[in-house]
Scaffold this motif. Structure first.
Motif, PDB file in Angstrom:
ATOM      1  N   ASP A  72       0.732  -1.007  -0.052  1.00 52.17           N
ATOM      2  CA  ASP A  72       0.102   0.176  -0.031  1.00 52.17           C
ATOM      3  C   ASP A  72       1.078   1.274   0.007  1.00 52.17           C
ATOM      4  OD1 ASP A  72      -1.535   2.058   0.609  1.00 52.17           O
ATOM      5  OD2 ASP A  72      -3.022   1.045   2.038  1.00 52.17           O
ATOM      6  N   LEU A  73       0.854   2.083  -0.993  1.00 46.91           N
ATOM      7  CA  LEU A  73       1.804   3.146  -1.189  1.00 46.91           C
ATOM      8  C   LEU A  73       1.514   4.178   0.048  1.00 46.91           C
ATOM      9  CD1 LEU A  73       1.556   3.823  -5.202  1.00 46.91           C
ATOM     10  CD2 LEU A  73       3.230   2.511  -3.765  1.00 46.91           C
ATOM     11  N   ASN A  74       0.614   4.131   0.696  1.00 50.53           N
ATOM     12  CA  ASN A  74       0.160   4.971   1.876  1.00 50.53           C
ATOM     13  C   ASN A  74       0.850   4.603   3.192  1.00 50.53           C
ATOM     14  OD1 ASN A  74      -1.087   6.946   0.136  1.00 50.53           O
ATOM     15  ND2 ASN A  74      -3.114   5.359   0.134  1.00 50.53           N
ATOM     16  N   LYS A  75       1.470   3.402   3.214  1.00 53.30           N
ATOM     17  CA  LYS A  75       2.037   3.029   4.331  1.00 53.30           C
ATOM     18  C   LYS A  75       3.435   2.934   4.244  1.00 53.30           C
ATOM     19  CE  LYS A  75      -1.751  -0.501   5.309  1.00 53.30           C
ATOM     20  NZ  LYS A  75      -1.928  -2.028   5.344  1.00 53.30           N
ATOM     21  N   ASN A  76       3.758   3.064   5.620  1.00 53.43           N
ATOM     22  CA  ASN A  76       5.535   2.886   5.691  1.00 53.43           C
ATOM     23  C   ASN A  76       5.790   1.465   5.348  1.00 53.43           C
ATOM     24  OD1 ASN A  76       5.719   5.774   6.643  1.00 53.43           O
ATOM     25  ND2 ASN A  76       5.371   5.042   8.903  1.00 53.43           N
ATOM     26  N   ILE A  78      19.001  -2.519   2.947  1.00 55.04           N
ATOM     27  CA  ILE A  78      18.735  -0.978   3.583  1.00 55.04           C
ATOM     28  C   ILE A  78      18.803   0.196   2.562  1.00 55.04           C
ATOM     29  CG2 ILE A  78      19.321   0.593   5.404  1.00 55.04           C
ATOM     30  CD1 ILE A  78      20.273  -1.977   7.251  1.00 55.04           C
ATOM     31  N   GLU A  79      19.984  -0.020   1.760  1.00 57.44           N
ATOM     32  CA  GLU A  79      20.159   1.141   0.960  1.00 57.44           C
ATOM     33  C   GLU A  79      19.020   1.037  -0.348  1.00 57.44           C
ATOM     34  OE1 GLU A  79      24.077   1.043  -0.407  1.00 57.44           O
ATOM     35  OE2 GLU A  79      24.913   1.317   1.624  1.00 57.44           O
ATOM     36  N   TYR A  80      18.841  -0.251  -0.679  1.00 55.97           N
ATOM     37  CA  TYR A  80      17.927  -0.381  -1.741  1.00 55.97           C
ATOM     38  C   TYR A  80      16.484  -0.191  -1.431  1.00 55.97           C
ATOM     39  CZ  TYR A  80      15.886  -2.604  -6.005  1.00 55.97           C
ATOM     40  OH  TYR A  80      14.945  -2.656  -7.160  1.00 55.97           O
ATOM     41  N   TYR A  81      15.744  -0.417  -0.455  1.00 56.28           N
ATOM     42  CA  TYR A  81      14.446  -0.306   0.181  1.00 56.28           C
ATOM     43  C   TYR A  81      14.241   1.001   0.859  1.00 56.28           C
ATOM     44  CZ  TYR A  81      13.639  -5.018  -1.802  1.00 56.28           C
ATOM     45  OH  TYR A  81      13.582  -5.862  -2.611  1.00 56.28           O
ATOM     46  N   SER A 120      11.334   2.745   6.569  1.00 51.82           N
ATOM     47  CA  SER A 120      11.243   3.713   7.453  1.00 51.82           C
ATOM     48  C   SER A 120      11.617   3.260   8.881  1.00 51.82           C
ATOM     49  CB  SER A 120       9.621   4.191   7.569  1.00 51.82           C
ATOM     50  OG  SER A 120       8.951   3.262   7.945  1.00 51.82           O
ATOM     51  N   LYS A 121      11.818   1.917   8.974  1.00 50.60           N
ATOM     52  CA  LYS A 121      12.102   1.063  10.148  1.00 50.60           C
ATOM     53  C   LYS A 121      12.952  -0.269   9.723  1.00 50.60           C
ATOM     54  CE  LYS A 121      11.295  -0.105  14.653  1.00 50.60           C
ATOM     55  NZ  LYS A 121      10.451   0.371  15.930  1.00 50.60           N
ATOM     56  N   VAL A 122      13.568  -0.671  10.323  1.00 47.64           N
ATOM     57  CA  VAL A 122      14.404  -2.093  10.195  1.00 47.64           C
ATOM     58  C   VAL A 122      14.139  -2.676  11.867  1.00 47.64           C
ATOM     59  CG1 VAL A 122      16.528  -3.278   9.753  1.00 47.64           C
ATOM     60  CG2 VAL A 122      15.966  -1.050   8.737  1.00 47.64           C
ATOM     61  N   VAL A 123      13.657  -3.909  11.273  1.00 44.88           N
ATOM     62  CA  VAL A 123      13.607  -4.960  12.560  1.00 44.88           C
ATOM     63  C   VAL A 123      14.734  -5.901  12.416  1.00 44.88           C
ATOM     64  CG1 VAL A 123      12.269  -6.398  13.876  1.00 44.88           C
ATOM     65  CG2 VAL A 123      11.052  -4.693  13.010  1.00 44.88           C
ATOM     66  N   VAL A 124      15.679  -5.829  13.281  1.00 52.08           N
ATOM     67  CA  VAL A 124      17.038  -6.630  12.992  1.00 52.08           C
ATOM     68  C   VAL A 124      16.584  -7.972  13.976  1.00 52.08           C
ATOM     69  CG1 VAL A 124      19.503  -6.928  13.498  1.00 52.08           C
ATOM     70  CG2 VAL A 124      18.326  -4.512  12.810  1.00 52.08           C
ATOM     71  N   LEU A 125      16.785  -9.125  13.587  1.00 56.27           N
ATOM     72  CA  LEU A 125      16.558 -10.127  14.311  1.00 56.27           C
ATOM     73  C   LEU A 125      18.023 -10.899  14.418  1.00 56.27           C
ATOM     74  CD1 LEU A 125      13.471 -10.657  12.212  1.00 56.27           C
ATOM     75  CD2 LEU A 125      13.377 -11.079  14.688  1.00 56.27           C
ATOM     76  N   ASN A 126      18.594 -11.172  15.597  1.00 62.39           N
ATOM     77  CA  ASN A 126      20.132 -11.264  15.784  1.00 62.39           C
ATOM     78  C   ASN A 126      20.162 -12.560  16.427  1.00 62.39           C
ATOM     79  OD1 ASN A 126      22.098  -9.582  15.178  1.00 62.39           O
ATOM     80  ND2 ASN A 126      22.227  -8.930  17.421  1.00 62.39           N
ATOM     81  N   ASN A 144      22.411   5.917  12.159  1.00 65.19           N
ATOM     82  CA  ASN A 144      21.215   6.893  11.771  1.00 65.19           C
ATOM     83  C   ASN A 144      20.084   6.309  11.296  1.00 65.19           C
ATOM     84  OD1 ASN A 144      22.979   8.909  12.363  1.00 65.19           O
ATOM     85  ND2 ASN A 144      24.201   8.536  10.699  1.00 65.19           N
ATOM     86  N   LEU A 145      19.634   5.301  11.876  1.00 68.24           N
ATOM     87  CA  LEU A 145      18.686   4.338  11.195  1.00 68.24           C
ATOM     88  C   LEU A 145      17.479   3.951  12.410  1.00 68.24           C
ATOM     89  CD1 LEU A 145      17.883   2.948   8.440  1.00 68.24           C
ATOM     90  CD2 LEU A 145      18.861   0.959   9.335  1.00 68.24           C
ATOM     91  N   ASN A 146      16.334   4.083  11.968  1.00 66.48           N
ATOM     92  CA  ASN A 146      15.234   3.727  13.264  1.00 66.48           C
ATOM     93  C   ASN A 146      15.249   2.290  13.106  1.00 66.48           C
ATOM     94  OD1 ASN A 146      12.959   3.516  14.682  1.00 66.48           O
ATOM     95  ND2 ASN A 146      11.536   4.295  13.109  1.00 66.48           N
ATOM     96  N   HIS A 147      15.542   1.490  14.016  1.00 64.82           N
ATOM     97  CA  HIS A 147      15.664   0.188  14.180  1.00 64.82           C
ATOM     98  C   HIS A 147      15.418  -0.260  15.490  1.00 64.82           C
ATOM     99  CE1 HIS A 147      19.716   1.154  15.845  1.00 64.82           C
ATOM    100  NE2 HIS A 147      19.800  -0.017  16.306  1.00 64.82           N
ATOM    101  N   GLU A 148      15.049  -1.664  15.853  1.00 61.43           N
ATOM    102  CA  GLU A 148      14.725  -2.312  16.736  1.00 61.43           C
ATOM    103  C   GLU A 148      15.369  -3.751  16.792  1.00 61.43           C
ATOM    104  OE1 GLU A 148      10.887  -4.366  18.926  1.00 61.43           O
ATOM    105  OE2 GLU A 148      10.591  -3.123  16.995  1.00 61.43           O
ATOM    106  N   LYS A 149      16.095  -4.019  17.897  1.00 65.71           N
ATOM    107  CA  LYS A 149      16.893  -5.232  17.777  1.00 65.71           C
ATOM    108  C   LYS A 149      16.311  -6.345  18.427  1.00 65.71           C
ATOM    109  CE  LYS A 149      21.521  -3.726  16.691  1.00 65.71           C
ATOM    110  NZ  LYS A 149      23.023  -3.707  17.010  1.00 65.71           N
TER     111      LYS A 149
END
Length: 188
Positions: A44-48, A66-69, A72-78, A100-105
């Motif tokens: 959906d073009l209206n969603k992040n 990350i560079e290609y897509y 707005s947020k990255v969820v990192v599963l470590n 400099n990235l909005n992320h969650e690990k």
């Protein structure tokens, strides 16, 4: 998995970890990230966009996603544990990539397919109001939990970054303590 699903309602799997991964590069000359054929989700073009990445030892693949897509947020599963010097080598632990990235690990055990699937599904539900792309770059078993979640949420997309070059010493030996289980394609 797509073709296995067409022929079977469930499969048995067995996975042998290597004894060791090489200490230098694993892959290089990465191609452009791509969504998997017949697994590209509904956008959906209206969603992040939230990019879920099950990390591995290859910084180049992670960075290219990350560079290609441009999520707005990255969820990192470590991957948890220190097998294969995981804590030092795992690119999900590499703080520079995420400065400099909005992320969650999230700590994640790809070798426990059931628990990994549950953790991933819970996170997907948290971001149900976003477009989601998932890329599995960690242990090969992580592709099972990723695919299970695609079956549960077919509006998500699966992505992959191919490499042109693989180190001929990518992994060495086989750990005889295998992981096995059953994967059911009929998910309700």
């Amino acid at each position: 998995m797509f073709f296995l699903k067409k022929a079977h309602s469930s499969i048995n799997y067995i996975y042998f970890k290597p004894k060791k991964y090489c200490d230098t590069w694993l892959t290089k000359n990465h191609k452009t990230p791509r969504l998997l054929f017949k697994h590209s989700g509904i956008f959906d073009l209206n969603k992040n966009l939230v990019l879920f990445i099950i990390t591995g030892f290859d910084d180049g693949r992670l960075s290219s996603l990350i560079e290609y897509y441009e999520p707005s947020k990255v969820v990192v599963l470590n991957q948890v544990g220190n097998q294969f010097d995981n804590e030092e080598r795992n690119n999900g632990s590499n703080k520079d990539i995420f400065l400099n990235l909005n992320h969650e690990k999230i700590e994640f055990d790809s070798y426990d397919v059931t628990n990994a699937s549950d953790i991933l599904n819970k996170k997907i539900k948290e971001y149900k109001d976003c477009n989601i792309i998932i890329s599995s770059q960690g242990p090969k078993l992580s592709s099972l939990s990723t695919y299970k979640n695609y079956l549960l949420n077919n509006n998500i997309a699966l992505a992959y970054v191919s490499a042109r070059d693989f180190n001929d010493k990518y992994s060495i030996g086989i750990d005889e303590n295998y992981i096995s289980g059953s994967f059911d394609f009929n998910i309700e």
